[in-house]
Design a protein around this motif. Structure first.
Motif, mmCIF file in Angstrom:
data_model
loop_
_atom_site.group_PDB
_atom_site.id
_atom_site.type_symbol
_atom_site.label_atom_id
_atom_site.label_comp_id
_atom_site.label_asym_id
_atom_site.label_seq_id
_atom_site.Cartn_x
_atom_site.Cartn_y
_atom_site.Cartn_z
ATOM 1 N N ASN A 100 34.314 42.371 32.551
ATOM 2 C CA ASN A 100 33.686 41.253 32.489
ATOM 3 C C ASN A 100 33.594 40.590 30.904
ATOM 4 O O ASN A 100 33.611 39.324 30.795
ATOM 5 C CB ASN A 100 32.148 41.314 32.889
ATOM 6 N N VAL B 231 36.914 39.056 29.976
ATOM 7 C CA VAL B 231 37.040 37.491 30.723
ATOM 8 C C VAL B 231 36.191 36.889 29.825
ATOM 9 O O VAL B 231 36.751 35.722 29.464
ATOM 10 C CB VAL B 231 36.753 37.818 32.011
ATOM 11 N N GLU C 135 40.602 38.279 36.891
ATOM 12 C CA GLU C 135 39.338 37.704 37.655
ATOM 13 C C GLU C 135 39.705 37.996 38.929
ATOM 14 O O GLU C 135 38.792 38.227 39.691
ATOM 15 C CB GLU C 135 38.873 36.288 37.169
ATOM 16 N N LYS D 218 39.292 41.568 39.974
ATOM 17 C CA LYS D 218 37.823 42.078 39.886
ATOM 18 C C LYS D 218 37.530 41.474 41.292
ATOM 19 O O LYS D 218 36.484 42.355 41.777
ATOM 20 C CB LYS D 218 37.265 41.437 38.803
#
Length: 285
Positions: free
Chosen positions: A169, A172, A227, A230
């Motif tokens: 996270n 990103v 992303e 994920k």
């Protein structure tokens, strides 16, 4: 060098080293003790020590049972019995001894040649916690029940997954809100300079602008792919599959993002770079 005294008269004198024998060993012998150096910086040493003490207890129990089974009546018989047990153990387990560089690829190759397990990642190593051998060992000495051992695996696996989730996270967010804007700022400066020079009747080559633009495109692509990966994490069928997905998909893509960020760091001026550079961290200005 002084001599190491271990209380066994049938073994020749052993030189006692004053310092480390091998700093690359996870269990280094340092003259009169072994030092356990394989614990991760974020982990408590308590868990590994429980396992190490259990292993030591099992080994000492095995030695004692073999020695008691021989029932030596005299010191001479005791010495011969000990010598025979030590020889047998050395013959069976000497393949784990390696006095070279434990960090080198040579040891990885040698370990494979010797038939030793090589668990390189947390996803590889954590399932060993719930193996039959581990459960049996911890149950034998009444340390943990099989269910308690399995619960430890689930806790450690969840910690692994959660840690990588937090880190991914952050990757990103940093890429989107810090690195890309800084690169775009520099891209704009380069484009403005080229346009100004063109107004003055000077056409300049623009390899730096092309490189920065290419890296920005690659960074955007890699970040979007991370992303997307994920978003698929919750599709894992079980916690073990989730760990493997993190190992094989998430972590490599995080490194892919970092590769583009590192390349941009080498080009974007320090005054535009939003994070401490390697140069700033390694050297005091």
């Amino acid at each position: 060098l002084s001599q190491l005294h271990i209380g066994v008269d049938v073994i020749p004198p052993i030189p006692k080293h004053s310092g480390d024998r091998n700093r690359t060993s996870p269990m280094a012998f340092t003259g009169n003790r072994f030092e356990f150096r394989a614990v991760g910086s974020s982990l408590s040493i308590g868990g590994p020590l429980v396992v190490m003490n259990a292993i030591m207890s099992e080994s000492l129990t095995e030695f004692a049972e073999k020695l008691e089974a021989k029932k030596p009546k005299t010191p001479e018989a005791l010495g011969k019995a000990i010598e025979g047990i030590v020889k047998a153990v050395w013959k069976e387990h000497s393949h784990v001894i390696f006095n070279g560089d434990g960090y080198s690829n040579d040891w990885h190759k040698e370990a494979e040649k010797r038939g030793l397990p090589n668990l390189k990642t947390s996803a590889d190593a954590l399932p060993e916690i719930k193996s039959k051998a581990t459960k049996a060992l911890l149950k034998k000495f009444k340390i943990l029940s099989p269910r308690e051992t399995e619960s430890r695996y689930e806790v450690y696996a969840e910690q692994y997954i959660s840690s990588v989730r937090v880190e991914s996270n952050l990757v990103v967010k940093i890429a989107n809100t810090m690195i890309f804007p800084a690169a775009a700022h520099y891209q704009g400066d380069l484009a403005t300079t080229l346009l100004n020079m063109k107004d003055l009747g000077r056409d300049l080559e623009h390899p730096t602008l092309d490189t920065v633009t290419g890296l920005m495109v690659s960074l955007q692509k890699a970040t979007a792919e991370l992303e997307a990966l994920k978003a698929k994490e919750d599709d894992a069928k079980n916690i073990n599959a989730h760990c493997i997905f993190v190992r094989d998909e998430i972590l490599p893509k995080m490194l892919d993002v970092r590769e583009h960020v590192d390349a941009l760091e080498a080009i974007v001026p320090d005054e535009l770079w939003p994070l401490p550079t390697y140069q700033e961290m390694l050297f005091i200005k």
